[in-house]
Design a protein around this motif. Sequence first.
Motif, PDB file in Angstrom:
ATOM      1  N   MET A  72       8.560   3.249   8.186  1.00 35.30           N
ATOM      2  CA  MET A  72       7.342   3.719   7.396  1.00 35.30           C
ATOM      3  C   MET A  72       7.059   5.235   7.778  1.00 35.30           C
ATOM      4  SD  MET A  72       3.705   1.990   6.661  1.00 35.30           S
ATOM      5  CE  MET A  72       4.321   0.692   5.438  1.00 35.30           C
ATOM      6  N   LEU A  73       6.866   5.398   8.894  1.00 40.88           N
ATOM      7  CA  LEU A  73       6.623   6.902   9.243  1.00 40.88           C
ATOM      8  C   LEU A  73       7.639   7.862   8.822  1.00 40.88           C
ATOM      9  CD1 LEU A  73       5.048   5.937  12.721  1.00 40.88           C
ATOM     10  CD2 LEU A  73       3.694   6.886  10.584  1.00 40.88           C
ATOM     11  N   ALA A 129       7.483   5.225  17.575  1.00 40.13           N
ATOM     12  CA  ALA A 129       7.481   3.748  17.070  1.00 40.13           C
ATOM     13  C   ALA A 129       8.851   3.041  17.595  1.00 40.13           C
ATOM     14  CB  ALA A 129       7.059   3.796  15.763  1.00 40.13           C
ATOM     15  N   PHE A 130       9.981   3.745  17.187  1.00 41.45           N
ATOM     16  CA  PHE A 130      11.294   3.158  17.484  1.00 41.45           C
ATOM     17  C   PHE A 130      11.461   2.831  18.874  1.00 41.45           C
ATOM     18  CE2 PHE A 130      12.427   5.201  13.187  1.00 41.45           C
ATOM     19  CZ  PHE A 130      12.485   3.891  12.665  1.00 41.45           C
ATOM     20  N   GLN A 145       7.269   8.617   5.476  1.00 45.47           N
ATOM     21  CA  GLN A 145       6.287   9.747   5.292  1.00 45.47           C
ATOM     22  C   GLN A 145       6.343  10.865   5.813  1.00 45.47           C
ATOM     23  OE1 GLN A 145       2.941   7.474   6.956  1.00 45.47           O
ATOM     24  NE2 GLN A 145       2.974   5.774   5.465  1.00 45.47           N
ATOM     25  N   ASN A 146       7.665  11.197   6.225  1.00 44.85           N
ATOM     26  CA  ASN A 146       8.038  12.399   6.702  1.00 44.85           C
ATOM     27  C   ASN A 146       7.115  12.850   7.944  1.00 44.85           C
ATOM     28  OD1 ASN A 146       9.737  14.759   7.032  1.00 44.85           O
ATOM     29  ND2 ASN A 146       8.160  15.939   5.779  1.00 44.85           N
ATOM     30  N   GLN A 147       6.980  11.790   8.986  1.00 48.30           N
ATOM     31  CA  GLN A 147       6.671  11.810  10.249  1.00 48.30           C
ATOM     32  C   GLN A 147       7.344  11.452  11.449  1.00 48.30           C
ATOM     33  OE1 GLN A 147       2.319  10.711  10.664  1.00 48.30           O
ATOM     34  NE2 GLN A 147       2.492   9.655   8.603  1.00 48.30           N
ATOM     35  N   ALA A 173       0.607  -1.280  -0.166  1.00 46.28           N
ATOM     36  CA  ALA A 173       0.176  -0.043  -0.077  1.00 46.28           C
ATOM     37  C   ALA A 173       0.974   1.373   0.052  1.00 46.28           C
ATOM     38  CB  ALA A 173      -0.613  -0.002   1.278  1.00 46.28           C
ATOM     39  N   GLN A 174       1.832   1.179   0.612  1.00 44.86           N
ATOM     40  CA  GLN A 174       3.008   2.425   0.841  1.00 44.86           C
ATOM     41  C   GLN A 174       3.487   2.716  -0.803  1.00 44.86           C
ATOM     42  OE1 GLN A 174       3.691   4.709   3.398  1.00 44.86           O
ATOM     43  NE2 GLN A 174       5.871   5.168   2.693  1.00 44.86           N
ATOM     44  N   ALA A 175       3.937   1.556  -1.321  1.00 43.13           N
ATOM     45  CA  ALA A 175       4.331   1.605  -2.664  1.00 43.13           C
ATOM     46  C   ALA A 175       3.442   2.144  -3.756  1.00 43.13           C
ATOM     47  CB  ALA A 175       4.961   0.351  -3.073  1.00 43.13           C
ATOM     48  N   ALA A 176       2.129   1.837  -3.502  1.00 42.54           N
ATOM     49  CA  ALA A 176       0.960   2.284  -4.153  1.00 42.54           C
ATOM     50  C   ALA A 176       0.609   3.831  -3.929  1.00 42.54           C
ATOM     51  CB  ALA A 176      -0.096   1.504  -4.068  1.00 42.54           C
ATOM     52  N   GLY A 177       1.088   4.311  -2.773  1.00 40.08           N
ATOM     53  CA  GLY A 177       0.731   5.826  -2.453  1.00 40.08           C
ATOM     54  C   GLY A 177      -0.313   5.806  -1.559  1.00 40.08           C
TER      55      GLY A 177
END
Length: 485
Positions: A447-448, A460-461, A451-453, A404-408
């Motif tokens: 992933m975050l 999360a880390f 996404q520049n978060q 899903a991330q790769a698909a935007g």
Amino acid sequence: MAATATTAHAQAMHDHDHGVPEKLGTVSFPIACTASVQQPFNRAVALLHSFAFGAAQKAFKDVAAKDPTCAMAHWGVAMTYFHPVWQPVLPPETFAAGQKEMQEAVRLQPSDPRGRGYIHALAELYKPDASLKPGDRTLAYEAAMASVVAADGKDVEAKVFYAVALLSNASPTDRTHAKQKQAIAILDPLFKANPDHPGIAHILIHACDSPELAKQGLDAARKYASIAPSASHALHMPSHIFTRLGLWDDSIQSNIASEKAAREQGDTMGQLHAMDYLVYAYMQTGRDKEARQVLAELKALPKLDMSDFAIAYASTAMPIRVAVEEARWDDAVAIVPPKGAPDSVVAIAVWAKGIGLARSGRPADAKAQADRLHTLEAHLRMAGDTYWADQTSILSSEVSAWAAQAAGNTAGATALLSDAAEREDRIEKRPVTPGPIVPAREQLGEMLLAQNQPGPALAAFQDALALAPGRAGAMRGAAKATSTQ
């Protein structure tokens, strides 16, 4: 009279004979049999305590041959078919053999009440009732061993075997670790009073093999290898605690020694198990060259029995760990599921391919691997293997998230991976593995960040590091998130 010798490696899912090393630790288990078999019996129990099931079985059978009236020798043989912290705890292919030995133990009946108590307890595990599930049997055995302890509060062996029974019923989804804490409460004072007993140190490590309890197992981890320095399992087992605490250099030294001992003893499963933990530790310390050397050693091994879960898991996981930890997505895409391996092992290979495809920008192809994981999950559920079905479901969600991330679809990706992390956090790992290839919560941080978060990524880390201290990817991610806020 006590036995002093050593142990070989535990067997994971099936009966692996690990040979008879030179030192087993100190065990005293009085029996009402011919005096000449007391010392050999103690030695057999010492082997059993270190899960050297093949060697222990031979030793108990030798006792029975020397004293055909010794009921406890048959008790011992039956115990070697019970694998309390592995799955399955009662391997179906050897259950009938265990029942036969148990029937002989009951027929012979020892003259002493203590021996009769042990035999009565184990008979609960091997009742000739086909309707009983393994969990029913292990719970009945646990209750019966509690009665053996109650009958003689000074019986060290009874307490150790009761602790083992408790761990056989510890649920991987019980985040309170109730059974483990019961076992620790029994074993801690015994460890102080019996510092050379192999079973006490060994089972304490298993009881403490979780993020919450790992620090309590450190003294036992430091001691067990010196109790049985010739044994591959005693050399490896401390690394379960070292891994939980992020003590990578200790884990590396432990598994270098264990791999060497297992190789010399012809213990393929023990060798591969140590190699997998070694690769994991190397990757956390940036020693990629050494990790790849282990992979070269893996390729040089003779053909492996991929139907053996432990062998298949370790040999499949090692190259995947290196490819994914190094973000070599082409290598991950090239991973081929091992032929003849259990579905639970095939799943991690399919996961690796799916992650590689997604992170190479091929979401549709990655989604096909997620669908394949759904099929494997269904097979595992139909087979009654709920634990690995749940783990495979998590892997499927991870692949779907990165697709899903790769698909935007960033919102959908985050939701999928957050859910996977929540589910993974609720399930303890099995001893067969040092941990997931990459924890889901660590992946969520990655992933975050993408996404520049940085703020949510850092959280999360940090959560990932609380569960798996010292993981290199999470530490790098946390540093990057901190610097970009």
